[in-house]
Design a protein around this motif. Sequence first.
Motif, short mmCIF file in Angstrom:
data_model
loop_
_atom_site.label_atom_id
_atom_site.label_comp_id
_atom_site.label_asym_id
_atom_site.label_seq_id
_atom_site.Cartn_x
_atom_site.Cartn_y
_atom_site.Cartn_z
N ILE A 207 9.83 5.80 0.33
CA ILE A 207 10.07 5.14 1.61
C ILE A 207 8.80 4.43 2.08
N ASP A 208 7.64 5.03 1.82
CA ASP A 208 6.38 4.37 2.17
C ASP A 208 6.25 3.03 1.46
N SER A 209 6.66 2.97 0.19
CA SER A 209 6.59 1.71 -0.54
C SER A 209 7.50 0.66 0.07
N TYR A 210 8.71 1.08 0.42
CA TYR A 210 9.62 0.14 1.07
C TYR A 210 9.05 -0.34 2.41
N ARG A 211 8.43 0.56 3.15
CA ARG A 211 7.86 0.18 4.44
C ARG A 211 6.75 -0.86 4.27
N ALA B 180 8.74 -6.61 -19.34
CA ALA B 180 9.41 -6.81 -20.62
C ALA B 180 10.52 -7.84 -20.50
N SER B 181 11.03 -8.03 -19.28
CA SER B 181 12.09 -9.02 -19.03
C SER B 181 11.52 -10.37 -18.65
N GLY B 182 10.20 -10.49 -18.62
CA GLY B 182 9.57 -11.76 -18.30
C GLY B 182 9.29 -11.98 -16.83
N LEU B 183 9.31 -10.91 -16.02
CA LEU B 183 9.05 -11.05 -14.59
C LEU B 183 7.56 -10.83 -14.29
N PRO B 184 6.97 -11.69 -13.46
CA PRO B 184 5.63 -11.37 -12.95
C PRO B 184 5.76 -10.23 -11.95
N VAL B 185 4.73 -9.41 -11.83
CA VAL B 185 4.77 -8.23 -10.98
C VAL B 185 3.72 -8.34 -9.88
N VAL B 186 4.16 -8.11 -8.65
CA VAL B 186 3.25 -7.95 -7.53
C VAL B 186 3.33 -6.49 -7.13
N ALA C 13 8.59 -7.11 -6.91
CA ALA C 13 7.68 -6.76 -5.82
C ALA C 13 7.81 -5.28 -5.49
N TRP C 14 6.73 -4.54 -5.68
CA TRP C 14 6.77 -3.09 -5.41
C TRP C 14 5.36 -2.61 -5.07
#
Length: 375
Positions: free
Chosen positions: A211-215, A294-300, A277-278
Amino acid sequence: MRIAFYAPLKSPDAPTPSGDRRMARLLMAALRAGGHEVFLASRLRSRDGEGDPERQAHLVRLGARFADKFVERCESGRIPTPDIWFSYHLYYKAPDLIGPAVARRLGIPYVVAEASNAPKRAGGPWADSHRRILDALGQAALVIGFNSRDKPCVAPCLGPGGTYLQIKPFLDRLPYPVDPSAGPALRAELGISAGEPLLLAVGMMRPGVKIDSYRILAEALSRVPAERRWALIIAGDGAGRPEVEACFAPHRVRVHLLGAVDAARLRFLYQAADILAWPSINEAYGMALLEAQASGLPVVAGDVGGVPDIVSDGATGLLSPEGDSVAFAENLDRLLLDMDLARTLGAAGREQANRSHSLESIAGQLTVALQALPC
């Protein structure tokens, strides 16, 4: 080799999906890929989340009873004696109450994958469990780590002859396919225009760090300039869903909560999205981050735990200090303004995942390490 596998926190055949269950299954698959016979030795869940001494004592008794029965079955010839006992994910709330005793009494190597050492738990309601973690590490012939930031605290706990092996989190069935039609299909399904970048967040909605991550994510999106175009897809569900919905209430028209999704649907979402985004609050390493790359997504993501072992800052994604919604927003905005950069980072992440995070590459490393153990 015949390997007895045990995961005291969550059995690999537990009904509720999680990254922990996923990694337990992947470890069993990697060991089998190395030619070993692997069987699930026990489903006993040793977790005590409340620091309850009565529950801990009850679990200790259950563990001792199971160890007695397992050893007796081996010594009587009713089951073949394993060559190795392999336990996955030990920490102070879920110690291994079976493996050390079985390995010691049968005279076989004791192996641990992903253990943590929390010295601040040496006193207080989990003191006995903390001591059991230290005893297990002291007995282990081999400790395998996925999070490079754990090593300085764990490796010194090994006993004479104990070895520490650092490996990378990994995935099976690589390379993942890329489907250019997934993005338009998801936009049509959810009524999202073609000009809006798709952000994806994947996480269980349970109280605490999730929940902290979502916040933090919601706070960061509030800091992104209002004129920026984006839509957020959220895959996940749980008891904390009302809190998550409240966090994203200011962005309601831009946020699509899909609830829990199965593996095929999640794979489709990875293929359809533009950015993962996570914020990664207290994340060990984050299987969703690796699957996204692995699916080709950049990660933030947040720069915490073993996340940098997966996401190379500036090369496959962008990392910000843990819990810093301002820095997280700046990284999101940077990619929203430069989708060419986003695609470049995503392509690099996919190449890195295929090169360094495949089950086959890890299976070989595990086999070499296990074969070096004294038997």
